[in-house]
Design a protein around this motif. Structure first.
Motif, PDB file in Angstrom:
ATOM      1  N   ALA A  27     -11.453  -4.967  -4.030  1.00  0.00           N
ATOM      2  CA  ALA A  27     -12.258  -4.209  -3.071  1.00  0.00           C
ATOM      3  C   ALA A  27     -13.602  -4.870  -2.810  1.00  0.00           C
ATOM      4  O   ALA A  27     -14.132  -4.796  -1.692  1.00  0.00           O
ATOM      5  N   GLN A  28     -14.168  -5.532  -3.820  1.00  0.00           N
ATOM      6  CA  GLN A  28     -15.438  -6.225  -3.642  1.00  0.00           C
ATOM      7  C   GLN A  28     -15.306  -7.385  -2.658  1.00  0.00           C
ATOM      8  O   GLN A  28     -16.271  -7.748  -1.981  1.00  0.00           O
ATOM      9  N   ARG A  29     -14.108  -7.934  -2.554  1.00  0.00           N
ATOM     10  CA  ARG A  29     -13.876  -9.090  -1.691  1.00  0.00           C
ATOM     11  C   ARG A  29     -13.329  -8.697  -0.322  1.00  0.00           C
ATOM     12  O   ARG A  29     -13.352  -9.521   0.605  1.00  0.00           O
ATOM     13  N   SER A  30     -12.818  -7.476  -0.174  1.00  0.00           N
ATOM     14  CA  SER A  30     -12.299  -7.042   1.123  1.00  0.00           C
ATOM     15  C   SER A  30     -12.781  -5.626   1.410  1.00  0.00           C
ATOM     16  O   SER A  30     -13.877  -5.426   1.900  1.00  0.00           O
ATOM     17  N   SER A  31     -11.947  -4.626   1.089  1.00  0.00           N
ATOM     18  CA  SER A  31     -12.326  -3.226   1.267  1.00  0.00           C
ATOM     19  C   SER A  31     -11.521  -2.381   0.295  1.00  0.00           C
ATOM     20  O   SER A  31     -10.450  -2.785  -0.178  1.00  0.00           O
ATOM     21  N   TYR A  32     -12.039  -1.182  -0.009  1.00  0.00           N
ATOM     22  CA  TYR A  32     -11.304  -0.289  -0.894  1.00  0.00           C
ATOM     23  C   TYR A  32     -10.016   0.184  -0.246  1.00  0.00           C
ATOM     24  O   TYR A  32      -8.990   0.341  -0.911  1.00  0.00           O
ATOM     25  N   ALA A  33     -10.033   0.410   1.059  1.00  0.00           N
ATOM     26  CA  ALA A  33      -8.817   0.841   1.751  1.00  0.00           C
ATOM     27  C   ALA A  33      -7.724  -0.215   1.640  1.00  0.00           C
ATOM     28  O   ALA A  33      -6.561   0.099   1.351  1.00  0.00           O
ATOM     29  N   GLY A  34      -8.083  -1.471   1.866  1.00  0.00           N
ATOM     30  CA  GLY A  34      -7.100  -2.551   1.751  1.00  0.00           C
ATOM     31  C   GLY A  34      -6.563  -2.689   0.349  1.00  0.00           C
ATOM     32  O   GLY A  34      -5.351  -2.895   0.137  1.00  0.00           O
ATOM     33  N   ALA A  35      -7.445  -2.565  -0.647  1.00  0.00           N
ATOM     34  CA  ALA A  35      -7.019  -2.683  -2.041  1.00  0.00           C
ATOM     35  C   ALA A  35      -6.057  -1.565  -2.409  1.00  0.00           C
ATOM     36  O   ALA A  35      -5.033  -1.797  -3.070  1.00  0.00           O
ATOM     37  N   MET A  36      -6.368  -0.339  -2.003  1.00  0.00           N
ATOM     38  CA  MET A  36      -5.520   0.800  -2.347  1.00  0.00           C
ATOM     39  C   MET A  36      -4.163   0.713  -1.646  1.00  0.00           C
ATOM     40  O   MET A  36      -3.114   0.968  -2.246  1.00  0.00           O
ATOM     41  N   ALA A  37      -4.154   0.335  -0.370  1.00  0.00           N
ATOM     42  CA  ALA A  37      -2.906   0.277   0.391  1.00  0.00           C
ATOM     43  C   ALA A  37      -1.984  -0.817  -0.117  1.00  0.00           C
ATOM     44  O   ALA A  37      -0.773  -0.600  -0.297  1.00  0.00           O
ATOM     45  N   PHE A  38      -2.530  -2.014  -0.348  1.00  0.00           N
ATOM     46  CA  PHE A  38      -1.698  -3.119  -0.824  1.00  0.00           C
ATOM     47  C   PHE A  38      -1.111  -2.799  -2.191  1.00  0.00           C
ATOM     48  O   PHE A  38       0.078  -3.072  -2.456  1.00  0.00           O
ATOM     49  N   THR A  39      -1.919  -2.240  -3.075  1.00  0.00           N
ATOM     50  CA  THR A  39      -1.423  -1.858  -4.394  1.00  0.00           C
ATOM     51  C   THR A  39      -0.288  -0.853  -4.273  1.00  0.00           C
ATOM     52  O   THR A  39       0.762  -0.993  -4.923  1.00  0.00           O
ATOM     53  N   ALA A  40      -0.481   0.162  -3.445  1.00  0.00           N
ATOM     54  CA  ALA A  40       0.498   1.245  -3.351  1.00  0.00           C
ATOM     55  C   ALA A  40       1.861   0.752  -2.884  1.00  0.00           C
ATOM     56  O   ALA A  40       2.886   1.070  -3.494  1.00  0.00           O
ATOM     57  N   VAL A  41       1.903  -0.011  -1.809  1.00  0.00           N
ATOM     58  CA  VAL A  41       3.206  -0.436  -1.284  1.00  0.00           C
ATOM     59  C   VAL A  41       3.919  -1.340  -2.283  1.00  0.00           C
ATOM     60  O   VAL A  41       5.156  -1.275  -2.437  1.00  0.00           O
ATOM     61  N   THR A  42       3.173  -2.142  -3.026  1.00  0.00           N
ATOM     62  CA  THR A  42       3.776  -3.040  -4.008  1.00  0.00           C
ATOM     63  C   THR A  42       4.369  -2.264  -5.178  1.00  0.00           C
ATOM     64  O   THR A  42       5.526  -2.470  -5.573  1.00  0.00           O
ATOM     65  N   VAL A  43       3.595  -1.361  -5.738  1.00  0.00           N
ATOM     66  CA  VAL A  43       4.046  -0.674  -6.952  1.00  0.00           C
ATOM     67  C   VAL A  43       5.111   0.372  -6.654  1.00  0.00           C
ATOM     68  O   VAL A  43       6.002   0.604  -7.488  1.00  0.00           O
ATOM     69  N   PHE A  44       5.054   1.018  -5.499  1.00  0.00           N
ATOM     70  CA  PHE A  44       6.097   1.981  -5.160  1.00  0.00           C
ATOM     71  C   PHE A  44       7.450   1.277  -5.016  1.00  0.00           C
ATOM     72  O   PHE A  44       8.483   1.793  -5.455  1.00  0.00           O
ATOM     73  N   THR A  45       7.442   0.116  -4.394  1.00  0.00           N
ATOM     74  CA  THR A  45       8.683  -0.649  -4.245  1.00  0.00           C
ATOM     75  C   THR A  45       9.251  -1.042  -5.611  1.00  0.00           C
ATOM     76  O   THR A  45      10.461  -0.914  -5.857  1.00  0.00           O
ATOM     77  N   ALA A  46       8.369  -1.491  -6.510  1.00  0.00           N
ATOM     78  CA  ALA A  46       8.811  -1.865  -7.856  1.00  0.00           C
ATOM     79  C   ALA A  46       9.388  -0.664  -8.599  1.00  0.00           C
ATOM     80  O   ALA A  46      10.409  -0.780  -9.306  1.00  0.00           O
TER      81      ALA A  46
END
Length: 377
Positions: free
Chosen positions: A340-359
């Motif tokens: 989030a420090q390097r991009s945005s909190y929204a981007g960090a939360m969204a990317f994490t979510a789609v990855t871990v839900f798929t796993a």
């Protein structure tokens, strides 16, 4: 509920604790990682005791231990002491789930195992909700330290367990008579342990990846005040409680894995609304629905893991696998903070979510299932 209450106090107070200790957000987020990383230690110790000496005594000892640590957190004089106490709390938190879940699942009727699994697991969401209410009511007036004094309440539960809870009849019928027998019983189930550990890694990534940094996301991305952050988090936990119970009930009818996969699939579809909501009103809706689905899938876990685990190692195997999954997923909060420090909190939360839900969907799909298994037979 009460161990989650303390855990989420750190989540809600993260920026205030960072300010007092003159540290960046990521340093205090690391304390959450430390708590998660030490949970397998507690699961190992108290899980072994539960399979050797019964469920009640280890549960009482654990409740008293982590209550003392919670109260001491309120008096932490510096960042280093705070980190040590969070590690010790992780030991207590890790010991509680496996012992408590095995005792509960061995006592409930088979026909109600799924719905009561959801009710039990959503004690975690109820603890988050209780933390949100306490934060809303007390933080702006008293600060973060007095909130942790409330963490001494679990010690009272030890008295209830001592006088109001009977030992598990399943354990009494199937227990190992010696430590050597117990060790061989655990070792013979190593393949099941690896699968459960991988499943719980994915499930913990799903939970912690959508909850632990959410109040910080609301503050940094949306610039919301303490009261509204607490309200939105509280609404999300109401969704979690409802979702956990209803999905647990659903799993009694269609199966554990299918219920989990369905909930996680809907969670993926909700990511845009949850992370990139166009308004605060829809942010409430997204928070509610996201945790309805994520904790809906989690509501199946106590019953599913208990049914997959053999009777003589049910105190140790599910809890230790669960907490090893916590360890393997424990860096997710720190990764999100750095990302989030390097991009945005929204981007960090969204990317994490789609990855871990798929796993998590893949992990649930490839495993076995023993819905309705008879314990102690």
């Amino acid at each position: 509920m009460l161990d989650a209450f303390d855990f989420f106090l750190v989540v809600f107070c993260l920026t205030a604790i960072a300010k007092e200790f003159n540290r960046p957000d990521a340093d205090v987020a690391l304390s959450i990682t430390v708590t998660l990383a030490f949970r397998p230690v507690g699961a190992f110790i108290f899980g072994l005791l539960a399979d050797r000496y019964g469920r009640r005594l280890p549960l009482m000892l654990d409740l008293v231990f982590y209550s003392i640590v919670e109260v001491l957190t309120a008096f932490a004089p510096n960042y280093a002491t705070f980190m040590v106490l969070r590690a010790l709390f992780g030991i207590g938190m890790g010991g509680e789930w496996g012992v408590g879940a095995s005792l509960a699942m061995e006592k409930v009727p088979v026909r109600l195992r799924g719905v009561l699994s959801g009710l039990l697991q959503q004690g975690y969401a109820a603890g988050n909700l209780l933390a949100a209410i306490s934060y809303f009511a007390l933080f702006e007036r008293w600060g973060w330290r007095p909130l942790f004094l409330l963490g001494g309440l679990p010690a009272l539960l030890a008295v209830f367990v001592r006088f109001g809870v009977k030992e598990s009849e399943v354990w009494e019928r199937t227990r190992h008579k010696t430590w050597a027998h117990l060790g061989r019983g655990i070792a013979s189930n190593w393949k099941l342990f690896i699968y459960l550990m991988l499943l719980m890694t994915a499930m913990n990534l799903s939970s912690h990846g959508t909850q632990d940094m959410f109040p910080t996301f609301l503050q940094r991305q949306w610039h919301l005040g303490a009261s509204e952050r607490a309200l939105i988090s509280g609404v999300s936990m109401i969704g979690a409680i409802i979702g956990g119970v209803l999905t647990g009930l659903y799993s009694d009818r269609i199966g554990r894995r299918r219920a989990m996969i369905t909930a996680l699939g809907f969670a993926i579809l909700l990511i845009p609304l949850w992370a990139y909501s166009p308004s605060v009103a829809l942010l409430y809706v997204g928070a509610f629905l996201m945790q309805f689905m994520v904790q809906g899938a989690w509501g199946v876990i106590p019953a599913h893991l208990a049914e997959l685990s053999p009777d003589p190692v049910r105190g140790f195997l599910p809890g230790f696998a669960y907490q090893c999954g916590v360890l393997l997923s424990s860096s997710v909060v720190w990764i999100q903070a750095v990302y989030a420090q390097r991009s945005s909190y929204a981007g960090a939360m969204a990317f994490t979510a789609v990855t871990v839900f798929t796993a998590a969907i893949i992990a649930a799909a490839v495993g076995g299932e023993r819905r309705g298994a008879t314990f102690g037979g």
